[in-house]
Design a protein around this motif. Structure first.
Motif, short mmCIF file in Angstrom:
data_model
loop_
_atom_site.label_atom_id
_atom_site.label_comp_id
_atom_site.label_asym_id
_atom_site.label_seq_id
_atom_site.Cartn_x
_atom_site.Cartn_y
_atom_site.Cartn_z
N GLU A 90 -6.32 -1.53 -2.52
CA GLU A 90 -5.59 -2.00 -3.47
C GLU A 90 -6.24 -3.54 -3.28
N LYS A 91 -6.95 -4.21 -4.20
CA LYS A 91 -7.46 -5.50 -4.38
C LYS A 91 -7.34 -6.18 -5.83
N ASP A 92 -7.05 -7.42 -5.56
CA ASP A 92 -7.39 -8.91 -6.46
C ASP A 92 -5.38 -8.33 -7.20
N ASN A 96 -6.04 1.38 -7.95
CA ASN A 96 -7.25 1.97 -7.88
C ASN A 96 -6.48 3.37 -8.55
N LEU A 97 -6.45 3.30 -9.80
CA LEU A 97 -5.89 4.99 -10.06
C LEU A 97 -7.18 5.80 -10.53
N MET A 103 0.82 -0.93 -0.22
CA MET A 103 0.11 -0.29 0.15
C MET A 103 1.06 1.14 -0.17
N PRO A 104 0.67 1.95 -0.97
CA PRO A 104 1.93 3.45 -0.90
C PRO A 104 0.83 4.25 0.20
N LYS A 105 2.44 4.63 0.83
CA LYS A 105 2.02 5.70 1.59
C LYS A 105 1.90 6.68 1.73
N LYS A 106 0.83 7.18 2.54
CA LYS A 106 0.91 9.03 2.36
C LYS A 106 0.54 10.06 3.07
N PRO A 120 -3.52 -3.35 -12.91
CA PRO A 120 -2.65 -4.59 -12.14
C PRO A 120 -1.55 -4.20 -11.83
N LYS A 121 -1.02 -4.91 -10.77
CA LYS A 121 0.21 -3.90 -9.85
C LYS A 121 1.48 -3.73 -10.89
#
Length: 129
Positions: free
Chosen positions: A80-82, A86-87, A1-4, A113-114
């Protein structure tokens, strides 16, 4: 998960800012060893917090994650999922070109996709005065 969020460097480690007042900052970590530095787990949730004085920090900054996708920068949500991020964007032309879906009049999202995305962090130095 991106840091924010907003972060400080205290004691050569990075901590997220939870709250602040005129002279102090409440910082948090999930590192249980932080108890040795005076952190407490007030609610038994595995999140340890500590009030520190602003003068004790060596750096303060905000981090905003962005996604590089198909040569463009997009907002990246924390969820995030699967194996996908989500952009989001407010640029309608780019959104239509890349198959984003409208979620309101001026904002579009797409699950990507990541492995097709590079996450970068925009950092901005903050003053705590």
């Amino acid at each position: 998960m991106p840091k924010k969020g907003r972060f400080v460097i205290w004691g050569n480690k990075e901590y997220k800012i939870v709250n602040e007042n005129t002279n102090n900052i409440l910082i948090m970590t999930s590192d249980a060893d932080a108890i040795n530095s005076g952190f407490i787990d007030k609610y038994g949730s595995g999140v340890y917090t500590k009030w520190i004085e602003k003068e004790e920090i060596s750096e303060c900054y905000s981090i905003y994650p962005l996604a590089l996708y198909k040569g463009n920068k997009f907002d990246v949500q924390e969820n995030e999922k699967d194996g996908k991020f989500n952009l989001g964007t407010g640029h309608e032309e780019i959104a239509q070109e890349l198959g984003f879906k409208a979620v309101d009049k001026y904002y579009f999202i797409k699950w990507v996709p990541k492995n097709e995305v590079e996450i970068i962090e925009e950092r901005k130095v903050l003053s705590l005065d």
